[in-house]
Design a protein around this motif. Sequence first.
Motif, PDB file in Angstrom:
ATOM      1  N   ARG A 101       0.821  -1.211   0.000  1.00 26.34           N
ATOM      2  CA  ARG A 101       0.000   0.000   0.000  1.00 26.34           C
ATOM      3  C   ARG A 101       0.860   1.269   0.000  1.00 26.34           C
ATOM      4  O   ARG A 101       0.345   2.386   0.011  1.00 26.34           O
ATOM      5  N   ALA A 102       2.177   1.139  -0.040  1.00 27.86           N
ATOM      6  CA  ALA A 102       3.083   2.292   0.006  1.00 27.86           C
ATOM      7  C   ALA A 102       2.849   3.243  -1.167  1.00 27.86           C
ATOM      8  O   ALA A 102       3.027   4.458  -1.028  1.00 27.86           O
ATOM      9  N   PHE A 103       2.406   2.712  -2.311  1.00 27.82           N
ATOM     10  CA  PHE A 103       2.167   3.584  -3.466  1.00 27.82           C
ATOM     11  C   PHE A 103       1.101   4.632  -3.170  1.00 27.82           C
ATOM     12  O   PHE A 103       1.095   5.698  -3.778  1.00 27.82           O
ATOM     13  N   THR A 104       0.216   4.391  -2.213  1.00 28.13           N
ATOM     14  CA  THR A 104      -0.829   5.375  -1.899  1.00 28.13           C
ATOM     15  C   THR A 104      -0.251   6.612  -1.211  1.00 28.13           C
ATOM     16  O   THR A 104      -0.922   7.629  -1.112  1.00 28.13           O
ATOM     17  N   LEU A 105       0.982   6.524  -0.747  1.00 30.31           N
ATOM     18  CA  LEU A 105       1.631   7.671  -0.101  1.00 30.31           C
ATOM     19  C   LEU A 105       2.264   8.616  -1.119  1.00 30.31           C
ATOM     20  O   LEU A 105       2.503   9.783  -0.827  1.00 30.31           O
ATOM     21  N   LEU A 106       2.579   8.110  -2.294  1.00 22.31           N
ATOM     22  CA  LEU A 106       3.230   8.905  -3.332  1.00 22.31           C
ATOM     23  C   LEU A 106       2.267   9.152  -4.474  1.00 22.31           C
ATOM     24  O   LEU A 106       2.492   8.750  -5.608  1.00 22.31           O
ATOM     25  N   GLU A 107       1.199   9.798  -4.174  1.00 21.29           N
ATOM     26  CA  GLU A 107       0.160  10.083  -5.156  1.00 21.29           C
ATOM     27  C   GLU A 107       0.758  10.866  -6.305  1.00 21.29           C
ATOM     28  O   GLU A 107       1.515  11.800  -6.106  1.00 21.29           O
ATOM     29  N   PRO A 108       0.493  10.427  -7.554  1.00 14.22           N
ATOM     30  CA  PRO A 108       1.104  11.076  -8.717  1.00 14.22           C
ATOM     31  C   PRO A 108       0.351  12.339  -9.136  1.00 14.22           C
ATOM     32  O   PRO A 108      -0.429  12.887  -8.367  1.00 14.22           O
TER      33      PRO A 108
ATOM     34  N   ALA B 145      -5.808  10.690  -7.648  1.00 14.39           N
ATOM     35  CA  ALA B 145      -6.217   9.400  -7.115  1.00 14.39           C
ATOM     36  C   ALA B 145      -5.225   8.946  -6.051  1.00 14.39           C
ATOM     37  O   ALA B 145      -4.015   8.992  -6.270  1.00 14.39           O
ATOM     38  N   VAL B 146      -5.738   8.520  -4.931  1.00 14.51           N
ATOM     39  CA  VAL B 146      -4.890   7.973  -3.876  1.00 14.51           C
ATOM     40  C   VAL B 146      -4.529   6.530  -4.200  1.00 14.51           C
ATOM     41  O   VAL B 146      -3.457   6.060  -3.857  1.00 14.51           O
ATOM     42  N   GLY B 147      -5.418   5.824  -4.890  1.00 13.53           N
ATOM     43  CA  GLY B 147      -5.149   4.450  -5.282  1.00 13.53           C
ATOM     44  C   GLY B 147      -5.996   3.440  -4.539  1.00 13.53           C
ATOM     45  O   GLY B 147      -5.883   2.245  -4.763  1.00 13.53           O
ATOM     46  N   ASP B 148      -6.839   3.928  -3.651  1.00 12.26           N
ATOM     47  CA  ASP B 148      -7.692   3.024  -2.883  1.00 12.26           C
ATOM     48  C   ASP B 148      -9.171   3.363  -3.059  1.00 12.26           C
ATOM     49  O   ASP B 148     -10.001   3.011  -2.233  1.00 12.26           O
ATOM     50  N   GLY B 149      -9.498   4.066  -4.153  1.00 13.32           N
ATOM     51  CA  GLY B 149     -10.881   4.471  -4.391  1.00 13.32           C
ATOM     52  C   GLY B 149     -11.215   5.842  -3.844  1.00 13.32           C
ATOM     53  O   GLY B 149     -12.344   6.308  -3.969  1.00 13.32           O
ATOM     54  N   THR B 150     -10.238   6.510  -3.235  1.00 12.81           N
ATOM     55  CA  THR B 150     -10.452   7.871  -2.751  1.00 12.81           C
ATOM     56  C   THR B 150      -9.622   8.835  -3.587  1.00 12.81           C
ATOM     57  O   THR B 150      -8.667   8.445  -4.263  1.00 12.81           O
ATOM     58  N   PHE B 151      -9.999  10.107  -3.523  1.00 10.49           N
ATOM     59  CA  PHE B 151      -9.356  11.135  -4.338  1.00 10.49           C
ATOM     60  C   PHE B 151      -9.048  12.350  -3.486  1.00 10.49           C
ATOM     61  O   PHE B 151      -9.715  12.613  -2.487  1.00 10.49           O
ATOM     62  N   ILE B 152      -8.056  13.095  -3.913  1.00 11.46           N
ATOM     63  CA  ILE B 152      -7.712  14.373  -3.297  1.00 11.46           C
ATOM     64  C   ILE B 152      -8.004  15.435  -4.345  1.00 11.46           C
ATOM     65  O   ILE B 152      -7.670  15.285  -5.515  1.00 11.46           O
ATOM     66  N   VAL B 153      -8.623  16.523  -3.920  1.00 14.52           N
ATOM     67  CA  VAL B 153      -8.943  17.625  -4.819  1.00 14.52           C
ATOM     68  C   VAL B 153      -7.928  18.740  -4.580  1.00 14.52           C
ATOM     69  O   VAL B 153      -7.618  19.065  -3.429  1.00 14.52           O
ATOM     70  N   ASP B 154      -7.419  19.305  -5.679  1.00 14.20           N
ATOM     71  CA  ASP B 154      -6.521  20.454  -5.545  1.00 14.20           C
ATOM     72  C   ASP B 154      -7.171  21.517  -4.677  1.00 14.20           C
ATOM     73  O   ASP B 154      -8.380  21.727  -4.742  1.00 14.20           O
ATOM     74  N   GLY B 155      -6.369  22.189  -3.924  1.00 13.31           N
ATOM     75  CA  GLY B 155      -6.863  23.265  -3.072  1.00 13.31           C
ATOM     76  C   GLY B 155      -6.381  24.617  -3.562  1.00 13.31           C
ATOM     77  O   GLY B 155      -6.143  24.818  -4.747  1.00 13.31           O
ATOM     78  N   ARG B 156      -6.175  25.501  -2.634  1.00 18.71           N
ATOM     79  CA  ARG B 156      -5.743  26.842  -3.008  1.00 18.71           C
ATOM     80  C   ARG B 156      -4.266  26.843  -3.387  1.00 18.71           C
ATOM     81  O   ARG B 156      -3.501  26.002  -2.942  1.00 18.71           O
TER      82      ARG B 156
END
Length: 180
Positions: free
Chosen positions: A8-15, A153-164
């Motif tokens: 699951r380490a790849f989820t820490l280095l989100e591309p 994409a985090v890689g586990d079905g969740t996403f991060i949205v760009d912020g300010r």
Amino acid sequence: MKSLPLERAFTLLEPGPVVLVTTSDERKDNVMTITWTMVLGFSANFAITTGSWNYSYAALEATRECVISIPTVDMIDTIIGIGTCSGQDTDKFQKFGLTPLRGKHVRAPLIKECLANIECRVVDIIDRHNIIVLDGLAAYFDDTRKEKRTLHAVGDGTFIVDGRKIDRKEMMRSKLPSGI
């Protein structure tokens, strides 16, 4: 710190941002969702990760061209929908209401609804790692589009949205290559 399973380490280095990659095999235009992208230096060189498991891969390999289209957060359901069906039996442009636009350098279409599009040529395929290396030929940005936040994409079905945005250009100016 708590232990994290190594697989699951790849989820820490989100591309980079989730992108849509279009291809055309002369008979049919197609689009696939790609969550693993990479910028190669301070130029228009990129890499994506995909392979023969994706229907679009055959067209990418045969034509050696594509378009990287950059969608925004308001397109999340379309992005996921595209990534969870196959172009083998689905016209994704029609199903998801996407407007194909003709590019200047490649047969693969740009996507009008996306914030940006980059026409690309395949310059290398690294089979061992399922990496496609691309050279950008032309880039387009829709500055009239209200929504400009991208998804990661985090890689586990969740996403991060760009912020300010946080501006530190002056602080970094002497450290950046010229022209940036």
